[in-house]
Design a protein around this motif. Structure first.
Motif, short mmCIF file in Angstrom:
data_model
loop_
_atom_site.label_atom_id
_atom_site.label_comp_id
_atom_site.label_asym_id
_atom_site.label_seq_id
_atom_site.Cartn_x
_atom_site.Cartn_y
_atom_site.Cartn_z
N SER A 91 0.80 -1.23 0.00
CA SER A 91 0.00 0.00 0.00
C SER A 91 0.83 1.28 0.00
CB SER A 91 -0.94 -0.01 1.20
OG SER A 91 -0.17 -0.07 2.39
N HIS A 138 0.46 4.76 -1.40
CA HIS A 138 0.59 6.17 -0.98
C HIS A 138 1.93 6.75 -1.45
CE1 HIS A 138 -2.99 5.99 1.42
NE2 HIS A 138 -2.55 4.91 2.08
N ALA A 141 4.90 13.55 0.04
CA ALA A 141 6.16 14.30 0.16
C ALA A 141 7.23 13.82 -0.83
CB ALA A 141 6.64 14.26 1.60
N LEU A 168 4.50 18.76 8.22
CA LEU A 168 5.59 18.35 9.12
C LEU A 168 6.33 19.57 9.67
CD1 LEU A 168 5.43 16.01 6.75
CD2 LEU A 168 7.57 15.28 7.73
N ILE A 170 7.94 21.58 7.73
CA ILE A 170 9.10 21.83 6.87
C ILE A 170 8.61 22.31 5.50
CG2 ILE A 170 10.72 20.29 8.05
CD1 ILE A 170 10.04 18.10 6.11
N VAL A 171 9.59 22.67 4.68
CA VAL A 171 9.23 23.31 3.41
C VAL A 171 9.83 22.50 2.26
CG1 VAL A 171 9.41 25.48 2.10
CG2 VAL A 171 9.40 25.52 4.61
N ILE A 266 17.04 22.31 9.27
CA ILE A 266 16.53 21.09 9.91
C ILE A 266 16.88 20.99 11.40
CG2 ILE A 266 16.74 18.54 9.89
CD1 ILE A 266 14.78 19.65 7.79
N ARG A 302 8.38 -4.12 14.30
CA ARG A 302 8.61 -3.33 13.10
C ARG A 302 8.73 -4.22 11.88
NH1 ARG A 302 10.28 2.03 13.31
NH2 ARG A 302 11.19 1.80 11.26
C1 LIG Z 1 13.85 21.86 3.73
C2 LIG Z 1 13.24 20.57 4.14
C3 LIG Z 1 12.66 19.81 2.99
C4 LIG Z 1 12.29 18.45 3.45
C5 LIG Z 1 11.55 17.64 2.45
C6 LIG Z 1 10.94 16.56 2.89
C7 LIG Z 1 10.24 15.63 2.02
C8 LIG Z 1 9.75 14.41 2.78
O1 LIG Z 1 9.61 13.41 2.16
S1 LIG Z 1 9.45 14.47 4.43
C9 LIG Z 1 8.71 12.91 4.81
C10 LIG Z 1 7.26 13.07 4.74
N1 LIG Z 1 6.58 11.82 4.77
C11 LIG Z 1 5.38 11.70 5.29
O2 LIG Z 1 4.81 12.61 5.80
C12 LIG Z 1 4.79 10.36 5.23
C13 LIG Z 1 4.55 9.82 6.56
N2 LIG Z 1 3.92 8.51 6.47
C14 LIG Z 1 2.61 8.34 6.30
O3 LIG Z 1 1.83 9.26 6.20
C15 LIG Z 1 2.13 6.93 6.27
O4 LIG Z 1 3.13 6.12 6.79
C16 LIG Z 1 1.75 6.43 4.87
C17 LIG Z 1 0.48 7.15 4.39
C18 LIG Z 1 2.86 6.61 3.87
C19 LIG Z 1 1.44 4.91 4.95
O5 LIG Z 1 0.50 4.66 5.95
P1 LIG Z 1 0.29 3.18 6.51
O6 LIG Z 1 -0.79 3.25 7.53
O7 LIG Z 1 0.12 2.25 5.38
O8 LIG Z 1 1.66 2.81 7.19
P2 LIG Z 1 2.25 3.32 8.58
O9 LIG Z 1 1.85 2.36 9.63
O10 LIG Z 1 1.91 4.74 8.82
O11 LIG Z 1 3.79 3.25 8.29
C20 LIG Z 1 4.50 2.02 8.36
C21 LIG Z 1 5.77 2.24 9.12
O12 LIG Z 1 6.61 3.14 8.39
C22 LIG Z 1 6.97 4.24 9.21
N3 LIG Z 1 7.06 5.42 8.33
C23 LIG Z 1 6.14 5.87 7.50
N4 LIG Z 1 6.57 6.94 6.84
C24 LIG Z 1 7.82 7.16 7.26
C25 LIG Z 1 8.81 8.12 6.93
N5 LIG Z 1 8.59 9.07 6.00
N6 LIG Z 1 9.97 8.07 7.56
C26 LIG Z 1 10.23 7.10 8.48
N7 LIG Z 1 9.33 6.15 8.84
C27 LIG Z 1 8.15 6.19 8.23
C28 LIG Z 1 5.82 4.35 10.18
O13 LIG Z 1 6.20 5.06 11.32
C29 LIG Z 1 5.54 2.92 10.46
O14 LIG Z 1 6.55 2.46 11.31
P3 LIG Z 1 6.20 1.52 12.53
O15 LIG Z 1 5.63 0.29 11.90
O16 LIG Z 1 7.47 1.30 13.22
O17 LIG Z 1 5.21 2.26 13.37
#
Ligand SMILES: CCCC/C=C/CC(=O)SCCNC(=O)CCNC(=O)[C@H](O)C(C)(C)COP(=O)(O)OP(=O)(O)OC[C@H]1O[C@@H](n2cnc3c(N)ncnc32)[C@H](O)[C@@H]1OP(=O)(O)O
Length: 581
Positions: A91, A138, A141, A168, A170-171, A266, A302
């Protein structure tokens, strides 16, 4: 100037950044970390990059580095004409940047991390190849940034995509914003970025953030790719650069400043607080939280799809106890039955201690045959011979091991000394150690042995899909593909993750459990003549015995049974709607 460079690059196809081009790159290769694989099709010239970094394809430094390197290589590979990016996770296409890289970061690593992210974006955005994203999950970002850097996006319905960085605190970088503007226009982009909008695939299609919706984005990309490849590469590539040149030039000019800004921005206290809160929310979104959780269990959780609560009513086998800590944690987190098997005298003291502490919760406490465990079975009122039969419903093997010698020891014990005939019992593997997954490899050899027939193993792999995806250094070309092959039916894998099907099975089973087995089976057999014998075959004959086992697990077995031969999955629905049960 930029176009001239591009022309030169296309003409010469020489190595970039000193990377060597492989002579023949066709076939399937996987990354060093096994976080993605590349399947290069010789006939079409299309390479499919499948990201498989559990749990979320979040982009950490190493993942980006390897992915970027692979893309740069493909960019230089003459026979490659198209690249499709996709994910093997059920997913998630990519959850974007790994937030842990930005939360409480080390300065040097943070700098490298951002530099690599810039690099991968450039490699994609300025790729001379036709690049497409098969967004089968999904894509928030950074996941959206990656998709935006490709030429065509096809997404699976219902999932979400967007640049939600402001959520989050951030930008999004200017170059990501530029690529968004180029795709959906200035006004829509400004609106979406400021609000950190995440769009469903259907909404994203309406604003042109994606180009198509499909239930099978990869197939759809492969089909669409054929249209693109009908055109001469040079004309298409030059047109692409005419469109993108100014954005790429701007990024290259500004990348140093962008990096400086990132590494300053950051670590700021306010940003760290916002990231910390976001991370907390991400974790607490999980419906089921472990009440007791110490590091090793956390690690395990995990790595498996379901969390520990799903197993808490299940029988656990704990092989090769090192210190019993996992057993303790399982018990503390609500596990109803724990079977500890131990072969080493040296661990006896600790295991005795656990047994005393949790006496009422231990159903059985045992060591391997030829030791006094057998007597302890008897203490529990069970005949030794009963334990030489197949376990009734589910077995969870926890292989807590720290080094290779112990792995092989466990494997050996499992093969030679474990007193049970696993038969068709579904086997879960629970481990705190990535290396211990190698055990599975050893066990594949056991297919030839009667003691553990391949069907039992196949269940293990079904349940263990996410674990397998994580096996480091295991090349698909070797053992991994072998494992995949022995899955009885690949669509079963999807079934296992289908919540609705779980519910159906649960409803049925709740009726089922209220009645003695002997009364239930004839009724089942009226509706479905073979189901009863299948159940017997599967040794689920003593339903009163397994009453307190997790319905979900039994539900899974039923679905496996039902989906195996001539049974329709509807049987479960039909049965569950009959109130006489
Ligand atoms: C100048 C600064 C510029 C910075 C630019 C930044 C760009 C970025 O990419 S910032 C990262 C932003 N990412 C997000 O906001 C995504 C966050 N994740 C979610 O919203 C959801 O995980 C999902 C919609 C992608 C999926 O949801 P689902 O219910 O299927 O799975 P989860 O149980 O939420 O996630 C599984 C597992 O993975 C961990 N996780 C999810 N995303 C991240 C991530 N981006 N970084 C690290 N870890 C992540 C989540 O915590 C779960 O971990 P656990 O199983 O240990 O709880």
């Amino acid at each position: 100037m930029f176009l001239r460079n591009v022309m030169r690059k296309i003409a010469s196809q020489k190595s970039l950044n000193g990377l060597a081009i492989k002579k023949n790159y066709f076939g399937t290769t996987s990354s060093l970390l096994d976080d993605f694989s590349i399947n290069a099709n010789e006939k079409t010239g299309v390479s499919v990059i499948t990201m498989s970094k559990t749990p979320a394809n979040s982009l950490n430094l190493e993942f980006i580095q390897e992915l970027s390197m692979a893309i740069q290589k493909l960019n230089m590979e003459k026979s490659c004409r198209g690249i499709i990016l996709t994910s093997s996770l059920p997913s998630i296409f990519s959850a974007g940047l790994d937030i842990l890289e930005m939360y409480q970061p080390e300065p040097d690593r943070l700098e490298k991390f951002w530099t690599e992210f810039q690099e991968i974006w450039l490699a994609l955005y300025s790729s001379p190849k036709t690049v497409m994203s098969a967004i089968n999950g999904h894509s928030p970002a950074g996941g959206c940034i990656i998709a935006l850097a490709t030429d065509y996006r096809i997404m699976k319905p219902k999932f979400t995509i967007g640049l939600n960085e402001t959520m989050l605190g951030i930008v999004a970088p200017f170059w990501a914003e530029d690529s968004m503007k180029a795709v959906i226009g200035q006004r829509r982009s400004e609106y979406s970025l400021q609000l950190g909008k995440l769009y469903t695939a259907e909404e994203a299609l309406q604003i042109n953030l994606i180009d198509e919706i499909s239930d099978n984005p990869l197939q759809a990309c492969e089909d669409e790719m054929m249209n693109w490849l009908k055109l001469p590469d040079h004309a298409r590539t030059l047109t692409k650069f005419q469109n993108r040149g100014h954005i790429i030039e701007k990024m290259k000019k500004g990348r140093k400043e962008d990096l400086e800004k990132f590494v300053k921005f950051i670590p700021r206290e306010g940003i760290q607080m916002a990231l910390g809160t976001y991370l907390d929310n991400l974790k607490s979104r999980k419906k089921k939280q472990l009440k007791t959780c110490v590091s090793d269990v956390e690690l395990i959780v995990r790595k498996i799809k379901y969390n520990l609560e799903d197993y808490t009513k299940t029988t656990f086998f704990y092989l090769g106890a090192q210190d019993g800590i996992l057993a303790e944690n399982l018990i503390n987190s609500g596990c109803k039955k724990v079977i500890v098997t131990e072969h080493k005298k040296s661990n006896e003291e600790h295991l005795n201690e656990i047994q005393n502490r949790f006496r009422e919760k231990f159903l059985r406490f045992t060591r391997f045959p030829n030791s006094r465990i057998i007597e302890e079975y008897k203490l529990d009122g069970l005949e030794e011979k009963n334990w030489h039969t197949q376990p009734k419903v589910a077995v969870i093997l926890t292989l807590l091991t720290n080094d290779r010698s112990k792995l092989s020891l466990n494997s050996y014990l499992l093969r030679k000394q474990f007193p049970f005939n696993f038969g068709r019992t579904p086997i879960f593997l629970l481990t705190d150690n990535t290396e211990s997954k190698v055990i599975l490899m050893n066990e594949t050899n056991l297919q030839t042995e009667k003691r553990i027939p391949s069907r039992a193993l196949s269940y293990m792999f079904l349940y263990d899909r996410t674990l397998l995806a994580e096996i480091p250094r295991l090349k698909p070309s070797q053992k991994y593909t072998k494992l995949i092959k022995i899955q009885p039916k690949s669509d079963l894998v999807d079934l296992l993750y289908d919540e609705d099907k779980f519910k159906e099975a649960e409803v049925f089973l709740k009726h089922f459990f209220n009645k003695p087995y002997e009364r239930v089976i004839p009724k089942i057999e009226k509706i479905c003549p073979n189901l009863g014998s299948e159940l017997i075959d599967m040794n689920i004959t003593m339903l009163d015995r397994v009453k307190d086992l997790d319905f979900r697990i039994i539900g899974e077995i039923f679905r496996l049974v039902a989906s195996n031969d001539n049974y329709s999955r509807n049987i479960i629905r039909v049965l569950s709607s009959r109130h006489e049960f």
